[in-house]
Design a protein around this motif. Sequence first.
Motif, PDB file in Angstrom:
ATOM      1  N   ALA A 124       0.826  -1.209   0.000  1.00  0.00           N
ATOM      2  CA  ALA A 124       0.000   0.000   0.000  1.00  0.00           C
ATOM      3  C   ALA A 124       0.864   1.265   0.000  1.00  0.00           C
ATOM      4  N   ILE A 125       1.980   1.241   0.738  1.00  0.00           N
ATOM      5  CA  ILE A 125       2.857   2.418   0.805  1.00  0.00           C
ATOM      6  C   ILE A 125       3.415   2.732  -0.582  1.00  0.00           C
ATOM      7  N   SER A 126       3.843   1.717  -1.295  1.00  0.00           N
ATOM      8  CA  SER A 126       4.411   1.931  -2.630  1.00  0.00           C
ATOM      9  C   SER A 126       3.358   2.447  -3.601  1.00  0.00           C
ATOM     10  N   ALA A 127       2.142   1.897  -3.503  1.00  0.00           N
ATOM     11  CA  ALA A 127       1.074   2.361  -4.402  1.00  0.00           C
ATOM     12  C   ALA A 127       0.782   3.837  -4.146  1.00  0.00           C
ATOM     13  N   ALA A 128       0.726   4.231  -2.867  1.00  0.00           N
ATOM     14  CA  ALA A 128       0.415   5.628  -2.534  1.00  0.00           C
ATOM     15  C   ALA A 128       1.506   6.556  -3.068  1.00  0.00           C
ATOM     16  N   VAL A 129       2.762   6.161  -2.888  1.00  0.00           N
ATOM     17  CA  VAL A 129       3.886   6.967  -3.371  1.00  0.00           C
ATOM     18  C   VAL A 129       3.831   7.086  -4.902  1.00  0.00           C
ATOM     19  N   ALA A 130       3.541   5.974  -5.565  1.00  0.00           N
ATOM     20  CA  ALA A 130       3.515   5.980  -7.028  1.00  0.00           C
ATOM     21  C   ALA A 130       2.390   6.865  -7.554  1.00  0.00           C
ATOM     22  N   ILE A 131       1.229   6.838  -6.886  1.00  0.00           N
ATOM     23  CA  ILE A 131       0.121   7.698  -7.317  1.00  0.00           C
ATOM     24  C   ILE A 131       0.544   9.168  -7.184  1.00  0.00           C
ATOM     25  N   ASP A 132       1.200   9.509  -6.073  1.00  0.00           N
ATOM     26  CA  ASP A 132       1.693  10.890  -5.897  1.00  0.00           C
ATOM     27  C   ASP A 132       2.694  11.264  -6.988  1.00  0.00           C
ATOM     28  N   ALA A 133       3.524  10.297  -7.365  1.00  0.00           N
ATOM     29  CA  ALA A 133       4.576  10.575  -8.353  1.00  0.00           C
ATOM     30  C   ALA A 133       4.011  10.817  -9.739  1.00  0.00           C
TER      31      ALA A 133
END
Length: 363
Positions: free
Chosen positions: A254-263
């Motif tokens: 979930a942390i990686s998905a959230a970061v990727a969406i922000d990116a």
Amino acid sequence: MNVFRSSDPVALLREDLRDFVGYRSARIDTVQGEVWLNANEACTASFIDPSGALHRYPSPQPERLVDALARLYGCDSTQVLVSRGSDESIDLLVRAFCTPGRDAVVVTPPVFGMYAVSARLHGARVVEAPLFDDGDDYRVDLDAVGHAAIALGAKVVFLCSPGNPAGGVIPRDGVTALARLLDARALVVIDEAYVEFADAPWLTRDVATLRNLVVLRTLSKAHALAGARIGCAIADPGVVAALRRCQAPYPIPAISAAVAIDALSPAALAATASRITETKLARERLRESLRMLPGIRRVYPSQANFFLVRFDDADSAWRRLCGAGVIVRDMRAMPALHDALRITVGAPHDNIRMLDALRGTVP
Ligand SMILES: *Cc1c(COP(=O)(O)O)cnc(C)c1O
């Protein structure tokens, strides 16, 4: 007019997996409800996660991320498989399409090692159609790739453009012609890990018409998120569905998905675009500096963020760099690269340190 029609690439799937449904995870998109008692998760959030963002298992394919990647790459959401880095997509392609002990993949050495590693681990044969050096650059021999794939019954062909470590781009027409040639025979996978740094078209839109074409993309390089481990395969929707059945139940933290969406927000994409521009400028400056150094035999033309460099004495160059605390990639164990190192384009002060070390001006 003779309009080419691709065959259904799902027919290339391993026979024994045709009716395989995979693991049924607890996060099934079609189920709605308020009380979730189906996945044995804890009933309250962790002490270190007061917002509860990590309380539940994540979506196997986070919808907002899938949609954002589809927008970025100009394709449909049904054509996107998010994976744990593009490394996982490579592995899934081999596992889903190659029967162990029987089927083969084609690779074009010297090239990124993970294609052969995934194939070896899975028990698939690795067929090599080496790059040829035309005196100016390394090039892919697409005729040899096509012949090898047909002669040896390969199921997956891995191409890399820009190539790692050689840095050259494969012309789009050549790749699309190969995909047509291998229609109903093999998947043609083009790894575009570095394409943001190249003056070349992306092939992500060609997947819509060439159904056996698969494009690999990643947020690890130009998007500066190697630590988040987000990559994807752009493929025919049937191929995406087949790969999902072979993937782990909750592959994207979930942390990686959230970061990727922000990116992938407009502000972040604008910052990424300027970093790409900077890197390309730094690459051209570095190319000139490297070419002027004594002891360098050849700097290959690069459309990526690194250079493949041949030295008169690669051992001594390697020792000088190590002595100065500068780490580059040693390519000397690769066939035909016994005198070569691969050097990433770094920040200006890193590049200066590397050049000083090679000049021997570092004490
Ligand atoms: C770095 C690299 C990748 C990396 O992928 P991840 O998305 O970080 O797994 C894939 N292909 C090539 C050619 C690379 O150099």
